[in-house]
Design an enzyme around this catalytic site. Sequence first.
Site, PDB file in Angstrom:
ATOM      1  N   ASP A  79       0.829  -1.195   0.000  1.00 52.97           N
ATOM      2  CA  ASP A  79       0.000   0.000   0.000  1.00 52.97           C
ATOM      3  C   ASP A  79       0.871   1.256   0.000  1.00 52.97           C
ATOM      4  O   ASP A  79       1.446   1.613   1.027  1.00 52.97           O
ATOM      5  CB  ASP A  79      -0.896  -0.038   1.253  1.00 52.97           C
ATOM      6  CG  ASP A  79      -1.809   1.172   1.357  1.00 52.97           C
ATOM      7  OD1 ASP A  79      -1.916   1.937   0.378  1.00 52.97           O
ATOM      8  OD2 ASP A  79      -2.417   1.342   2.427  1.00 52.97           O
ATOM      9  N   ASP A  97      -1.527   5.841  -5.112  1.00 57.36           N
ATOM     10  CA  ASP A  97      -1.896   4.936  -4.024  1.00 57.36           C
ATOM     11  C   ASP A  97      -2.314   3.562  -4.541  1.00 57.36           C
ATOM     12  O   ASP A  97      -3.441   3.375  -4.990  1.00 57.36           O
ATOM     13  CB  ASP A  97      -3.039   5.561  -3.209  1.00 57.36           C
ATOM     14  CG  ASP A  97      -3.473   4.665  -2.049  1.00 57.36           C
ATOM     15  OD1 ASP A  97      -2.787   3.657  -1.777  1.00 57.36           O
ATOM     16  OD2 ASP A  97      -4.506   4.967  -1.430  1.00 57.36           O
TER      17      ASP A  97
END
Length: 437
Positions: A133, A322
Amino acid sequence: MPSLRVFLLLVALLATVALAAPTPAKLVGRSFKVPRSINTASKRQLNGMDAITKAYRKYKWGIIGAKRHHRGKKHGVKQPLSQGNATTPGNAAPSTAPASNGTGEVAATPENNDALFLSPVKIGGQTLNMDFDTGSSDLWVFNTALSTAEIGGHTAFDPTKSSTFKAIDNAAFSISYGDGSDAAGTVGNDVVDIGGATVTAQAVELATAVSQSFVQDTNNDGLVGLAFSKLNTVTIGGAKTPQKTFFDNVMASLAQPVFTVDLESDGSGTYEFGNIDTTRFTGPLAFVAVDATNGFWQFDSPGFTINGKAQQNAAASPAIADTGTSLLLVDDAVAQAYYAQVKGAVNDPNSGGFVYPCDTTPPDFGVAIGTGGYVANVPGDQITFAPVDATNTTCFGGVQSNGGSSLQIYGDTMFKSQFVVFNGGNQSLGFAPKAAK
Ligand SMILES: *[C@@H]1O[C@H](CO)[C@@H](O)[C@H](O)[C@H]1NC(C)=O
Ligand SMILES: *[C@@H]1O[C@H](CO)[C@@H](O)[C@H](O)[C@H]1NC(C)=O
Ligand SMILES: *[C@@H]1O[C@H](CO)[C@@H](O)[C@H](O)[C@H]1NC(C)=O
Ligand SMILES: *[C@@H]1O[C@H](CO)[C@@H](O)[C@H](O)[C@H]1NC(C)=O
């Protein structure tokens, strides 16, 4: 078990000493790859509401559901989440002393719904499926401190079975979610091996409570945060003591201080650390400076294109890259402008955002990367995220509004068409269209 207590105390003391004097990285390796493949075992369906709710919670944008022009207003969620309560900040840990030669490969398996991409990570010799992430900075795991019910189908890390795990005295972490819930736990250092590159004292956060969303997300045994270490949520003795991410720990040992993300439209792909594989993209990389002030891989994105036609985003919010977000979340005016060009599109609160007939082919959509003229273009046939109904009549778009928030979140909808270099050396991002397969 007094001897165990004494042992743990010693370990904690040692960990404190280690923190005070971090061991320099000694990895002599070059680069390592973490391929991802489709996990066909999962029967879960893609769900647009889940995906957007997860993103809104991650960035604490309030609750999805209705008019998202009104920033900060709470609107009811119209349907239960199956994977809600997002991947907010996690935790990573202290310092490092890489040990391996840093070359290797591991297979990874994203969830069937491709909402998350997962990669096997060895912690103290135990293999867990982790989500990489780039929008958070904690490395946290399911572990044996959780109840059997919470662990469910997850692989739980057992610190007592790791000879290298060292608890960090008085260390805690707290992951908070947009809806006010949070998770907390303890922190230790252990050997973390990703694809053969090893950090010997990586902070590993052990959740003692996790939200139902993580419990249900059985493919995901934890997160590996790859944003900047300042976002890490670890405290020691109550004082904020951000721990270094795996990338920060391993970076100096890599051939180049970079990792690259190469995701396919089907959800498979590769993370590579330390090397830029020029066979994976076409043309030159367009680099943009990153503003790491907020801890994100953040950059300017002042415009967008619809079928190649450039338009300004007058009040553009900064954008972040992201991998932990499925969608491409843009300023509200941009989403409105785009869906005005999509036949049959409506903003449907019950679905969580913009939807359109599944037999519509939306136009290409591009976002400007910096001010140098590069546009990350997503072909029209890669815009759709998922059907919203069992009959596949109406589809949820992979481009959605950020609801008036002050950030644009460029997630997997964008990554599927772009090869992206995360350069920790000069804090920049490099973009190029992915090479045709
Ligand atoms: C790294 O180590 C592995 C196993 O020890 C070895 O097979 C490989 O050749 C090494 N790679 C490099 C670049 O030294
Ligand atoms: C989210 O967290 C709240 C508070 O812990 C909990 O009540 C709710 O069930 C969770 N929702 C999901 C979808 O996990
Ligand atoms: C960062 O380094 C890369 C080389 O890896 C270079 O091509 C790029 O121009 C640099 N970017 C910035 C913003 O300095
Ligand atoms: C809808 O699409 C999915 C795959 O995306 C497929 O498995 C399913 O059979 C389709 N349903 C209908 C009714 O066509």
